[in-house]
Design a protein around this motif. Structure first.
Motif, short mmCIF file in Angstrom:
data_model
loop_
_atom_site.label_atom_id
_atom_site.label_comp_id
_atom_site.label_asym_id
_atom_site.label_seq_id
_atom_site.Cartn_x
_atom_site.Cartn_y
_atom_site.Cartn_z
N PHE A 104 10.90 -3.12 -7.18
CA PHE A 104 10.68 -2.93 -6.11
C PHE A 104 10.05 -0.67 -6.67
O PHE A 104 9.78 0.04 -5.92
N LEU A 116 0.87 -0.89 0.11
CA LEU A 116 0.34 0.11 0.56
C LEU A 116 1.01 1.04 0.01
O LEU A 116 0.39 2.32 -0.74
N ARG A 117 2.05 1.35 0.90
CA ARG A 117 2.82 2.23 0.84
C ARG A 117 3.37 1.98 -0.46
O ARG A 117 3.87 3.79 -0.54
N LEU A 118 3.63 1.34 -1.47
CA LEU A 118 4.62 1.84 -2.44
C LEU A 118 3.49 1.92 -3.84
O LEU A 118 4.01 2.54 -4.84
N GLN A 119 2.03 1.81 -3.50
CA GLN A 119 0.78 2.35 -4.27
C GLN A 119 1.10 4.29 -4.11
O GLN A 119 0.66 4.57 -5.14
N GLU A 120 1.40 4.11 -2.81
CA GLU A 120 0.81 5.78 -2.18
C GLU A 120 2.00 6.62 -2.93
O GLU A 120 2.54 8.31 -3.50
N CYS A 157 3.40 -6.57 -7.24
CA CYS A 157 4.09 -6.10 -6.59
C CYS A 157 4.54 -7.80 -6.70
O CYS A 157 5.02 -8.28 -5.94
N HIS A 196 -2.01 -3.18 -8.55
CA HIS A 196 -0.95 -2.70 -8.24
C HIS A 196 -0.49 -4.11 -6.85
O HIS A 196 0.88 -4.14 -7.05
N ILE A 223 8.45 0.11 -8.92
CA ILE A 223 7.15 0.34 -8.56
C ILE A 223 6.46 1.62 -8.04
O ILE A 223 5.51 2.47 -8.05
N HIS A 224 7.18 2.21 -6.65
CA HIS A 224 6.52 3.12 -6.24
C HIS A 224 6.91 4.60 -7.18
O HIS A 224 5.84 5.38 -6.62
#
Lengths: 496, 170
Positions: B134, A218-222, B98, B94, B137-138
């Motif tokens: 990763f 979820l934090r990576l999505q932010e 991941c 998303h 993705i961020h």
């Protein structure tokens, strides 16, 4: 007495000491990172303890728990972003005080109050738990089943926004706990022919999969909405920016009140740290000589919330050690760690593993001292952690989760289990299904099944024989009423 | 039936609240457990006390009942759905991205580890690639972050796990 003395010596051994120190540092660092919190820190640290001796391992996790409690306050005070709901209460006065040019004073107040509150509740735990365990030993399987049912009812009623979803989460957790070889008949259940599942689902993989990885995802999505310029930590001191001991002692009533509230709430399963923090804040406002100052950067407000939420952690171990019932997520993860190291929490622990338990008590006191020392010495360094950009922190923590599970469980199977539970945890978070209830259901499941099986045999399959167990009968009957009462007031009481 | 206020990309069809779908999924899952998985995976033969399938069955019935309560509650209480917009197709995409990145990293780690046979050979190839993925993705990460994550982080983990804890990785 000899056992206590030997246990103290064990706790003071170099290995245990270093484990506690490492745990405290991991806890403060992970707790200080915005978006991460103490339960996540424990989940990530559990795999690191696999090769350790039980006391060093549990001591390290206790260190993580206590360090994480203080670490959460750093982000709350400097960034106004609480890592956990209870830290939201700390932001009320902590952030305004930091913004007024006193970030160090705010952090020191939080540190001292946190350690003081935690020490008070540890003292209550140390004094009460052995005595309560003696009483708990008198409870038979029927009484234990009733206590487990009412505890789970309390937790399901108070965690999350929906009682239905809370009970569902606990039931799903308990269901998944039946995976593996049946303890009575040795018949495999839901193993799908996989030998790796004969011992049940790997608890560390499930805990990290459900708790830590979805949060990181979820934090990576932010990242898409991340604006580096918007992250401004308050770190500039103006004037005399420290909390002298003499000034802190003027807050002793507030700290003691907070510690009392936190201890009382922590001893009851399910109530949680958020309620303790906000109740203590409200009580301080009620009894304060200058209530108008609270909310504008008063040290009294920081002391009230930090002493209360830290006091919950020690008291949470009272039901854990005396009955084997984890009152919250942190305690549930500790149960997992106990089980991994071959120790079953419950009243018998004081007889079977007395040396470990008294060593644990000593390690808890040591951890409090370490939080105070490391927190004081490293305040400036820890304050910088909140500035570490998320695109550095989260990818590394994600890799750590994968590597930690691989090395601790010895293979790719456990990592696969972790990924499956990541999907489950992600959807549970999104659909607001309580993860606390799920993990506690998973941990308590085998215990509930065993005690109910024993109860049925004891009652000779005759339901009316329950009248021979009035205490259990009262608890069974009270459970739905307690749930109804709590759900009625849940909006006010819930951890949110 | 409650109305969903999800915006574009909502995972549910118009008029279907996530809670309602959740209730239906729970009931279907419980029925699957009761009538297929439990009978196939738990053998009650030879049980002398309570059968090993009793607890799973009771819990499955409980979950079915709770699913039904969710459905009934959603149908009875019309109006705004508290979960509206909480779960979107973007979220699911998303998550899939991941999971795929982690799975690919593990596959590469295993393949290289098996092929070379030296501890940490797979890790040294797969971990930097995984960390780059990763970080990608961020999004919005500067170039130095990719370099740092790809080199410094695996080195620290290698030092900690191999030298510190003496735990092998493929």
């Amino acid at each position: 007495m000899d056992i206590i003395f030997t246990a103290m010596l064990d706790a003071l051994s170099l290995t245990t000491f270093l484990s506690v120190v490492l745990g405290v540092m991991i806890g403060i660092v992970i707790g200080a990172v915005p978006g991460l919190n103490a339960p996540m820190a424990i989940a990530v640290a559990i795999p690191l303890t696999f090769t350790m001796a039980p006391l060093a391992a549990i001591g390290m996790l206790v260190g993580v728990m206590k360090g994480g409690g203080f670490g959460g306050a750093i982000g709350a005070i400097l960034l106004n972003t609480p890592g956990e709901p209870h830290s939201a209460a700390t932001t009320l006065d902590g952030h305004p005080l930091a913004r007024s040019g006193k970030p160090r004073k705010a952090l020191q107040t939080a540190l001292y109050s946190s350690v003081a509150g935690d020490s008070c509740s540890d003292l209550v735990l140390i004094l009460l738990a052995p005595t309560l365990a003696v009483f708990a030993l008198r409870a038979g399987p029927v009484e234990l089943a009733a206590i487990l049912v009412i505890s789970l009812t309390l937790i399901a009623s108070l965690s999350g926004r929906s009682l239905t979803k809370g009970i569902f989460a606990a039931a799903l957790g308990a269901f998944l706990a039946t995976v593996g070889v049946d303890p009575e008949t040795a018949a495999p259940r839901f193993t799908f022919g996989q030998v790796d599942l004969f011992d049940g689902l790997p608890l560390a993989a499930v805990a990290i999969g459900v708790l830590a990885v979805p949060e990181i995802i979820l934090r990576l999505q932010e990242g898409r909405s991340y604006r580096p310029d918007a992250v401004k930590a308050v770190a500039t001191s103006e004037g005399e920016d420290r909390m002298p001991l003499r000034e802190f002692l003027t807050l002793k009533r507030t700290v003691l009140r907070g510690a009392g509230i936190g201890t009382a709430i922590g001893a009851l399963p399910g109530l949680g740290t958020t309620l303790a923090a906000f109740l203590s804040y409200a009580a301080t406002k009620r009894f304060s000589k200058s209530p108008g100052k609270l909310g504008t950067g008063a040290t009294e407000g920081i002391a009230a919330t930090e002493s209360a939420n830290s006091a919950v952690s020690g008291a949470n171990l009272i039901p854990l050690l005396t009955l084997g019932i984890p009152g919250n997520l942190t305690a549930a993860l500790l149960v997992g760690a106990f089980l991994i190291h071959g120790v079953t929490p419950g009243p018998l622990i004081f007889q079977r593993d007395s040396s470990l338990i008294y060593g644990l008590f000593a390690a808890m006191i040591m951890a409090n001292i370490m939080v105070l020392i490391i927190g004081s010495l490293g305040l400036r360094v820890f304050a910088l952690i909140v500035k570490v950009p998320p695109f550095v922190v989260y990818p590394i923590v994600l890799l750590l989760c994968v590597v930690g599970i691989y090395v601790s469980q010895g293979g790719f199977f456990a990592v696969g289990v972790m990924l499956v539970f990541t999907v489950l945890g992600f959807f549970m978070q999104k659909l607001q299904i309580s993860l606390v209830c799920f993990i506690i259901g998973l941990v308590l499941g085998p215990m509930i099944e065993l005690s109910i099986r024993q109860s049925v045999i004891l009652l000779s399959r005759n339901p009316s024989a329950i009248f021979d167990h009035p205490f259990a009968l009262v608890l069974f009957v009270a459970s739905p009423f307690v749930a109804w009462l709590l759900v009625r007031d849940r909006n006010r009481l819930s951890d949110g | 039936m409650s109305h969903s206020d999800e915006g574009p990309g909502g995972i549910t069809s118009p008029g279907m609240a996530p809670d309602l779908i959740l209730g239906i999924v729970i009931v279907l899952f419980s029925l699957l457990l009761l009538f297929w998985i439990i009978p196939a995976q738990v053998n009650d033969a030879g049980a002398f006390g309570l059968p090993p399938s009793l607890a799973p069955r009771v819990l499955a019935w409980l979950m079915a009942g709770l699913g039904a309560v969710l459905i009934a509650g959603n149908l009875r209480h019309g109006g705004e759905d508290p979960l509206a917009g909480k779960l979107t197709w973007q979220d699911t995409g998303h998550l899939a991205l991941c999971i795929l990145a982690v799975a690919l990293m593990l596959i590469v780690m295993r393949l290289v580890g098996d092929a070379v046979g030296t501890p940490y050979s797979g890790f040294w190839i797969a971990a930097p690639l995984g960390l780059i993925a990763f970080t990608l993705i961020h999004t919005r990460a500067p170039l130095w972050a990719y370099a740092f994550n790809a080199l410094a982080a695996p080195a620290v983990i290698y030092a900690g796990f191999w030298w510190g804890l003496e735990l092998p990785l493929p």
